[in-house]
Design a protein around this motif. Structure first.
Motif, PDB file in Angstrom:
ATOM      1  N   HIS A  44     -11.728   3.618  -1.286  1.00 29.88           N
ATOM      2  CA  HIS A  44     -11.224   4.843  -1.924  1.00 29.88           C
ATOM      3  C   HIS A  44     -11.255   6.033  -0.958  1.00 29.88           C
ATOM      4  O   HIS A  44     -10.600   7.040  -1.212  1.00 29.88           O
ATOM      5  N   LYS A  60       2.213   1.901  -3.467  1.00 30.68           N
ATOM      6  CA  LYS A  60       1.209   2.398  -4.412  1.00 30.68           C
ATOM      7  C   LYS A  60       0.636   3.746  -3.993  1.00 30.68           C
ATOM      8  O   LYS A  60       0.247   4.551  -4.828  1.00 30.68           O
ATOM      9  N   GLU A  61       0.541   3.959  -2.695  1.00 30.50           N
ATOM     10  CA  GLU A  61      -0.085   5.168  -2.155  1.00 30.50           C
ATOM     11  C   GLU A  61       0.891   5.821  -1.184  1.00 30.50           C
ATOM     12  O   GLU A  61       0.824   5.594   0.012  1.00 30.50           O
ATOM     13  N   ARG A  90      -7.685   1.613   6.896  1.00 30.88           N
ATOM     14  CA  ARG A  90      -7.333   1.266   5.511  1.00 30.88           C
ATOM     15  C   ARG A  90      -7.089  -0.227   5.391  1.00 30.88           C
ATOM     16  O   ARG A  90      -7.531  -0.876   4.440  1.00 30.88           O
ATOM     17  N   LYS A 118      -7.863   6.640  -0.230  1.00 37.97           N
ATOM     18  CA  LYS A 118      -6.976   6.811  -1.375  1.00 37.97           C
ATOM     19  C   LYS A 118      -7.167   8.146  -2.069  1.00 37.97           C
ATOM     20  O   LYS A 118      -6.766   8.301  -3.215  1.00 37.97           O
ATOM     21  N   SER A 163      -3.985   9.733  -3.561  1.00 42.18           N
ATOM     22  CA  SER A 163      -3.418   8.964  -4.683  1.00 42.18           C
ATOM     23  C   SER A 163      -4.371   8.966  -5.870  1.00 42.18           C
ATOM     24  O   SER A 163      -3.924   8.959  -7.025  1.00 42.18           O
ATOM     25  N   ASP A 164      -5.698   8.995  -5.627  1.00 42.96           N
ATOM     26  CA  ASP A 164      -6.667   9.093  -6.729  1.00 42.96           C
ATOM     27  C   ASP A 164      -6.505  10.414  -7.477  1.00 42.96           C
ATOM     28  O   ASP A 164      -6.569  10.450  -8.711  1.00 42.96           O
ATOM     29  N   TYR A 177       0.090   6.989   2.296  1.00 43.05           N
ATOM     30  CA  TYR A 177      -0.221   6.036   3.375  1.00 43.05           C
ATOM     31  C   TYR A 177       0.940   5.922   4.364  1.00 43.05           C
ATOM     32  O   TYR A 177       0.732   5.606   5.527  1.00 43.05           O
ATOM     33  N   ILE A 221       0.844  -1.202   0.000  1.00 43.76           N
ATOM     34  CA  ILE A 221       0.000   0.000   0.000  1.00 43.76           C
ATOM     35  C   ILE A 221       0.877   1.249   0.000  1.00 43.76           C
ATOM     36  O   ILE A 221       0.619   2.198  -0.740  1.00 43.76           O
TER      37      ILE A 221
END
Length: 187
Positions: free
Chosen positions: A128, A34-35, A67, A131, A134-135, A38, A31
């Motif tokens: 989401h 990717k984010e 999360r 997120k 990151s979105d 976080y 995570i």
């Protein structure tokens, strides 16, 4: 973060969900990769196992814990919700609007894309909520990639549990940008 901001750790999460601790560590690190945002919700630390070895673990804030909860509770469930929403779109719009699923743009995939109107529809499962940053970053990168290809996309985000409202928003957006009444495009 202060120590009191952390409410649990990766070992407790592993115990709670019946998972191996090393698997929880890999999930957290995946995570974070990717984010990036976080990482603020986790703090790498150590503990001693029963043999006295020092092993890593993560302390987690409430947001970090939540999360992981969503990941473990709904992770396998979420793709089915998106798929079901895609089936709704197909039934509602049929083939007349050509709703593409999982269109690849650079390293990303769009949940749904209507090329005729350059409309991107993203289905946001509950996870989401964690997120958002990151979105936003992902959306900016996709916009740049598409604009470099001569496409100026519009976005609609449909939240889990708000599917009917999402369909309404799609209809409103399509009616607004279409020169013809959108009703002639629908089955």
């Amino acid at each position: 973060m202060k120590e009191e901001d952390f409410v649990t750790d990766s070992k407790l999460i592993a115990d709670e969900f019946g998972k191996r601790h090393d698997s929880v560590i890999r999930t957290i690190e995946s995570i974070i990769k990717k984010e990036k945002f976080y990482a603020r919700e986790c703090s790498l630390s150590q503990y001693k196992d029963t043999t006295g070895r020092k092993l890593k673990m993560y302390a987690l804030t409430k947001k970090g814990r939540d999360r992981l909860y969503y990941r473990y509770q709904f992770g396998a469930y979420s793709p089915r919700l998106e798929k079901a929403f895609g089936e709704w779109l197909e039934k509602f719009f049929g083939e007349k609007l050509c709703v593409e699923k999982q269109r690849k743009v650079g390293k990303y995939r769009l949940d749904f894309f209507i090329p005729k109107f350059s409309l991107i529809i993203e289905y946001d499962e509950k996870e989401h909520e964690f997120k958002r940053e990151s979105d936003i970053h992902r959306q900016k990168e996709i916009n740049t990639l598409l604009k470099d290809s001569g496409i100026s996309p519009m976005w609609i985000r449909v939240k889990e549990g708000m599917e009917i409202e999402g369909i309404r928003e799609i209809l409103h957006k399509l009616d607004h940008i279409s020169k013809d009444s959108i009703m002639k495009f629908i089955n």
